[in-house]
Design a protein around this motif. Structure first.
Motif, PDB file in Angstrom:
ATOM      1  N   ILE A   1       0.847  -1.187   0.000  1.00  9.75           N
ATOM      2  CA  ILE A   1       0.000   0.000   0.000  1.00  9.75           C
ATOM      3  C   ILE A   1       0.882   1.236   0.000  1.00  9.75           C
ATOM      4  O   ILE A   1       1.781   1.383   0.829  1.00  9.75           O
ATOM      5  CB  ILE A   1      -0.940   0.001   1.217  1.00  9.75           C
TER       6      ILE A   1
ATOM      7  N   LYS B   1      -0.238  -0.946  -4.535  1.00  6.66           N
ATOM      8  CA  LYS B   1      -1.645  -0.588  -4.373  1.00  6.66           C
ATOM      9  C   LYS B   1      -1.684   0.906  -4.069  1.00  6.66           C
ATOM     10  O   LYS B   1      -1.506   1.338  -2.920  1.00  6.66           O
ATOM     11  CB  LYS B   1      -2.247  -1.395  -3.232  1.00  6.66           C
TER      12      LYS B   1
ATOM     13  N   VAL C   1      -3.028   4.483  -3.373  1.00  8.74           N
ATOM     14  CA  VAL C   1      -4.209   5.070  -2.733  1.00  8.74           C
ATOM     15  C   VAL C   1      -4.143   6.575  -2.925  1.00  8.74           C
ATOM     16  O   VAL C   1      -3.247   7.242  -2.396  1.00  8.74           O
ATOM     17  CB  VAL C   1      -4.259   4.719  -1.236  1.00  8.74           C
TER      18      VAL C   1
ATOM     19  N   ILE D   1      -3.132   9.626   3.778  1.00  9.87           N
ATOM     20  CA  ILE D   1      -4.090   8.531   3.810  1.00  9.87           C
ATOM     21  C   ILE D   1      -4.858   8.581   5.129  1.00  9.87           C
ATOM     22  O   ILE D   1      -4.286   8.851   6.196  1.00  9.87           O
ATOM     23  CB  ILE D   1      -3.377   7.172   3.625  1.00  9.87           C
TER      24      ILE D   1
ATOM     25  N   GLN E   1      -9.564   5.034   4.565  1.00 10.39           N
ATOM     26  CA  GLN E   1      -8.941   4.609   3.311  1.00 10.39           C
ATOM     27  C   GLN E   1      -8.030   3.409   3.534  1.00 10.39           C
ATOM     28  O   GLN E   1      -8.028   2.458   2.742  1.00 10.39           O
ATOM     29  CB  GLN E   1      -8.122   5.754   2.708  1.00 10.39           C
TER      30      GLN E   1
ATOM     31  N   VAL F   1      -8.418  -0.716   1.942  1.00 13.05           N
ATOM     32  CA  VAL F   1      -7.519  -1.346   0.955  1.00 13.05           C
ATOM     33  C   VAL F   1      -6.702  -2.499   1.532  1.00 13.05           C
ATOM     34  O   VAL F   1      -6.029  -3.208   0.786  1.00 13.05           O
ATOM     35  CB  VAL F   1      -6.561  -0.313   0.324  1.00 13.05           C
TER      36      VAL F   1
END
Length: 407
Positions: A119, A140, A142, A152, A156, A160
């Motif tokens: 992430i 990933k 975001v 973030i 959020q 994810v």
């Protein structure tokens, strides 16, 4: 014909390198440029640090060191973490490398591979994505826009996280946005991560000492002690101590993770430069008062740049909380035309206009996986900031509404 490693096909051309190449061509042609592209301090390395490096040479400290750093530097790093962050690390939990960049790359490689997800809040430093791609994992991304301060949120993050998630990568203060996570914001993320014990966290703290009042630096291992057995904190001397060319980065965290990094380095890297390590001991152990002087200088430069750019119609920007970057949004400029009739469709188009018509070097947001923004580095003189930012305002004032062709 022999084939190259197929993993290289995952790497995308760097938008930042393209800007550097274009700017170099213009300089070679004798153009004076107002350069806001370089992400390194414009201060000289402090004299005492340089003298420590010279002394190391004169004392004959020019031989190989341990692959993960000298005991003296590790002790200085441990003392720095205790002094600045309230964190205690044993020396075997610390690893030193020739810059923070290889540390970050190997740290990701040590915990993530094919089939795993990492992430990464965007906007982000372009090399973070490349490092993830090279180890075969999936980045990933975001999206964290200006409305959330480019950070973030806990919601959020929770949305994810999956069974495939192996790593969360946080960068604060941020390159390219200057966003700084507060202790409360990090603690809220830590509460989410507590529910996902299989996820490692990589904290990129390179700009730790460049945080603007009233913001206060915090790092996740400091505010979420329950997660310390899975957080690796990466830092270095490049940004804070104006030692980019000395190439020393360091990390501290769980023994298992640090040992994995050390294992990779034992086969792929020599020990960091002995001279640079001696100088870094002085940087971390010596007087720290100049850090506040430099921070105040960066803050003054930030305020100057923001005050000028705020006069540009259609340009939106958040005042950065740290680092030495500003990341304006140029969405309202898209669709407009230059006086030459060229249509602005992306931030890259706008940055090209600034470079080719106004001699201002900036970096398009595409290089940080976020469009239509662009990055300005304020690691330069106030004269350059004054004139260069005014040129950006002037360039925007020359744009006109595109003509519509009617049938």
């Amino acid at each position: 014909m022999p084939q190259l490693n197929s993993a290289l096909t995952r790497l995308k051309p760097s938008a930042i390198s393209d800007v550097f190449d274009r700017a170099a061509q213009l300089r070679a042609n004798g153009q004076k440029l107002f350069d806001f592209s370089v992400g390194e301090p414009d201060f000289d390395t402090p004299a005492a640090i340089c003298e420590a490096g010279i002394k190391a040479i004169n004392d004959g400290k020019t031989r190989y060191t341990a692959v993960d750093g000298t005991p003296e530097l590790k002790q200085a790093i441990a003392a720095k973490f205790r002094r600045d962050n309230g964190l205690d690390f044993a020396l075997d939990q610390i690893v030193v490398a020739s810059g923070a960049k290889p540390l970050l790359a190997v740290a990701i490689q040590a915990v993530a591979g094919p089939g795993d997800e990492v992430i990464l809040p965007t906007p982000c430093w372009t090399s973070h994505v490349g490092m993830i791609d090279l180890c075969g994992a999936e980045a990933k991304l975001v999206e964290c826009g200006m409305d959330s301060g480019f950070k973030i949120t806990p919601n959020q993050l929770r949305a994810v996280l999956t069974a495939k998630t192996r790593l969360l990568l946080l960068c604060s203060p941020s390159n390219p946005t200057g966003a700084v996570y507060s202790a409360d914001e990090l603690a809220a993320l830590g509460k989410v991560l507590a529910d996902f014990p299989g996820v490692w966290v990589l904290s990129d703290d390179l700009y730790e000492h460049i945080v603007f009042a009233p913001n206060i630096f915090a790092t996740l291992a400091e505010v979420a002690p329950e997660l310390r057995d899975r957080i690796l904190t990466v830092n270095g001397v490049s940004k804070s101590y104006a030692m980019t060319g000395w190439r020393i980065g360091y990390a501290a965290g769980p023994t298992q993770w640090v040992n994995a990094i050390r294992k990779v380095f034992s086969q792929s890297n020599g020990g960091p430069c002995s001279i640079s390590q001696a100088a870094s001991v002085e940087a971390l152990n010596g007087p720290q008062d100049f850090l506040e002087t430099w921070r105040a200088t960066y803050q003054r430069r930030r305020d100057l740049a923001v005050s000028i750019l705020a006069q540009a119609p259609g340009l939106e920007l958040a005042t950065p909380e740290g680092a030495f970057y500003i990341f304006p949004n140029c969405a309202k400029l898209l669709g407009k035309e230059t006086p030459q009739g060229r249509k602005i469709e992306t931030s890259s188009d706008f940055c090209t206009l600034l470079l080719e018509q106004h001699n201002v070097v900036t970096v398009p947001g595409a290089g940080f996986f976020c469009d239509p923004y662009f990055r300005i580095s304020i690691a330069t003189s106030e004269d350059v900031i004054q004139d260069g930012c005014q040129r950006i305002v002037d360039a925007i004032n020359t744009l006109r509404t595109a003509h519509c062709v009617k049938n």
